[in-house]
Design an enzyme around this catalytic site. Structure first.
Site, PDB file in Angstrom:
ATOM      1  CE  LYS A  13      -2.308  -0.646   3.829  1.00 57.90           C
ATOM      2  NZ  LYS A  13      -1.735  -2.083   4.286  1.00 57.90           N
ATOM      3  NE  ARG A  88      -3.834  -1.610  10.212  1.00 61.83           N
ATOM      4  CZ  ARG A  88      -2.798  -1.052   9.714  1.00 61.83           C
ATOM      5  NH1 ARG A  88      -2.820   0.368   9.364  1.00 61.83           N
ATOM      6  NH2 ARG A  88      -1.626  -1.695   9.399  1.00 61.83           N
ATOM      7  NE  ARG A 122       7.558  -2.987   5.753  1.00 61.28           N
ATOM      8  CZ  ARG A 122       6.393  -2.662   5.778  1.00 61.28           C
ATOM      9  NH1 ARG A 122       5.824  -2.213   4.780  1.00 61.28           N
ATOM     10  NH2 ARG A 122       5.935  -2.752   6.838  1.00 61.28           N
ATOM     11  NE  ARG A 153       6.805  -0.767  10.156  1.00 59.21           N
ATOM     12  CZ  ARG A 153       5.750  -0.550   9.457  1.00 59.21           C
ATOM     13  NH1 ARG A 153       5.467   0.010   8.274  1.00 59.21           N
ATOM     14  NH2 ARG A 153       4.514  -0.967   9.914  1.00 59.21           N
ATOM     15  NE  ARG A 164       2.337  -4.924  11.234  1.00 53.67           N
ATOM     16  CZ  ARG A 164       3.206  -4.524  10.063  1.00 53.67           C
ATOM     17  NH1 ARG A 164       4.481  -5.325  10.257  1.00 53.67           N
ATOM     18  NH2 ARG A 164       3.027  -3.803   9.275  1.00 53.67           N
TER      19      ARG A 164
HETATM   20  P1  AMP Z   1       1.254   0.290   9.311  1.00 49.87           P
HETATM   21  O1  AMP Z   1       2.358   1.120   9.130  1.00 49.87           O
HETATM   22  O2  AMP Z   1       0.065   1.048   8.581  1.00 49.87           O
HETATM   23  O3  AMP Z   1       1.548  -1.173   9.146  1.00 49.87           O
HETATM   24  O4  AMP Z   1       0.828   0.417  10.822  1.00 49.87           O
HETATM   25  C1  AMP Z   1       1.714  -0.096  11.750  1.00 49.87           C
HETATM   26  C2  AMP Z   1       0.919  -0.002  13.227  1.00 49.87           C
HETATM   27  O5  AMP Z   1       0.222   1.121  13.447  1.00 49.87           O
HETATM   28  C3  AMP Z   1      -0.222  -0.996  13.169  1.00 49.87           C
HETATM   29  O6  AMP Z   1       0.247  -2.269  13.140  1.00 49.87           O
HETATM   30  C4  AMP Z   1      -1.007  -0.520  14.285  1.00 49.87           C
HETATM   31  O7  AMP Z   1      -0.560  -0.918  15.419  1.00 49.87           O
HETATM   32  C5  AMP Z   1      -0.868   0.870  14.105  1.00 49.87           C
HETATM   33  N1  AMP Z   1      -1.820   1.504  13.028  1.00 49.87           N
HETATM   34  C6  AMP Z   1      -1.871   1.814  12.006  1.00 49.87           C
HETATM   35  N2  AMP Z   1      -3.045   2.339  11.460  1.00 49.87           N
HETATM   36  C7  AMP Z   1      -4.009   2.152  12.414  1.00 49.87           C
HETATM   37  C8  AMP Z   1      -5.459   2.132  12.306  1.00 49.87           C
HETATM   38  N3  AMP Z   1      -5.919   2.752  11.313  1.00 49.87           N
HETATM   39  N4  AMP Z   1      -6.034   1.765  13.288  1.00 49.87           N
HETATM   40  C9  AMP Z   1      -5.349   1.202  14.439  1.00 49.87           C
HETATM   41  N5  AMP Z   1      -4.105   0.766  14.526  1.00 49.87           N
HETATM   42  C10 AMP Z   1      -3.338   1.665  13.403  1.00 49.87           C
END
Ligand code: AMP
Length: 208
Positions: A13, A88, A122, A153, A164
């Site tokens: 994404k 999400r 990654r 990360r 996740r």
């Molecule tokens: P991402 O970089 O989008 O994979 O997000 C990393 C982490 O941030 C996720 O595993 C969640 O812990 C938190 N996170 C990001 N976006 C959301 C969301 N819309 N709702 C809840 N937690 C989020």
């Protein structure tokens, strides 16, 4: 143009969002990036967010919705935006619905085995946010754009990745139905360019 990028973590994404941002001049809004920024600032809220992220859990809806709401009310979102990683959960999608009308939802599709392979290798640039992969040709451990050493990360470690994906399946995949009337599905099995090509055509038509 108001867009959502839907898809499992690691489906591509972020990479796709960066290409759309460049061509269509709308900002990428990544709740994950915003949370990581808060976490790096070390505030009480930031540390709390980090503990959710490091274990692969979702940040509670109330916090996430408030932060998103504040972000999309900023001036640079006047002509639209791409939401990358939001919503999400169904409550997040309901909250968004009460704030604005989304034009299209792009579902980025990739098999979980491939996602796991990609996520554990990654690497991210802490300076410009560019994304690379230690398995890609020419990888040196330094950012190809700005030369900064790349990092992994904390939530890209194997056990967290598995958590996740479970969280995605349970909480986020139901959004595919929620947005079934405005969904555009694309496979991210190929290169970033191959993934982007049909999306670019679709969005150009949407703009007309
Ligand atoms: P991402 O970089 O989008 O994979 O997000 C990393 C982490 O941030 C996720 O595993 C969640 O812990 C938190 N996170 C990001 N976006 C959301 C969301 N819309 N709702 C809840 N937690 C989020």
């Amino acid at each position: 143009m108001k867009l959502i990028l839907l898809g499992a973590p690691g489906s591509g994404k972020g990479t796709l969002a960066k290409k759309i941002t460049k061509d269509f001049e709308i900002p990428q809004i990544s709740t994950g990036d915003m949370f990581r920024q808060f976490a790096s600032e070390g505030s009480e809220l930031g540390l709390k967010l980090k503990s959710y992220m490091d274990s692969g859990k979702l940040v509670p809806d109330e916090v996430t919705i408030e932060i998103l709401k504040a972000r999309i009310s900023k001036d640079d979102c006047k002509n639209g935006f791409i939401l990358d990683g939001f919503p999400r959960t169904v409550p997040q999608a309901e909250a968004l619905k009460s704030l604005c009308e989304i034009d299209s939802v792009i579902l980025v599709d990739l098999a979980f085995e491939e996602i796991i392979k990609r996520l554990v290798s990654r690497r991210v640039c802490p300076s410009c946010g560019d994304i690379d992969n230690s398995e890609y040709e020419g990888y040196t451990g330094k950012c190809r754009k700005c030369g900064t050493p790349l990092y992994q990360r904390d939530d890209d470690k194997l056990e967290t990745v598995k958590n996740r994906l479970e969280v995605y399946e349970k909480n986020t995949a139901p959004l595919i139905n929620f947005y079934s009337d405005r969904l555009f599905k694309v496979s991210s099995k190929g290169t970033p360019e191959e993934t982007y090509a049909p999306v670019k055509t679709f969005l150009s038509n949407l703009e007309d």
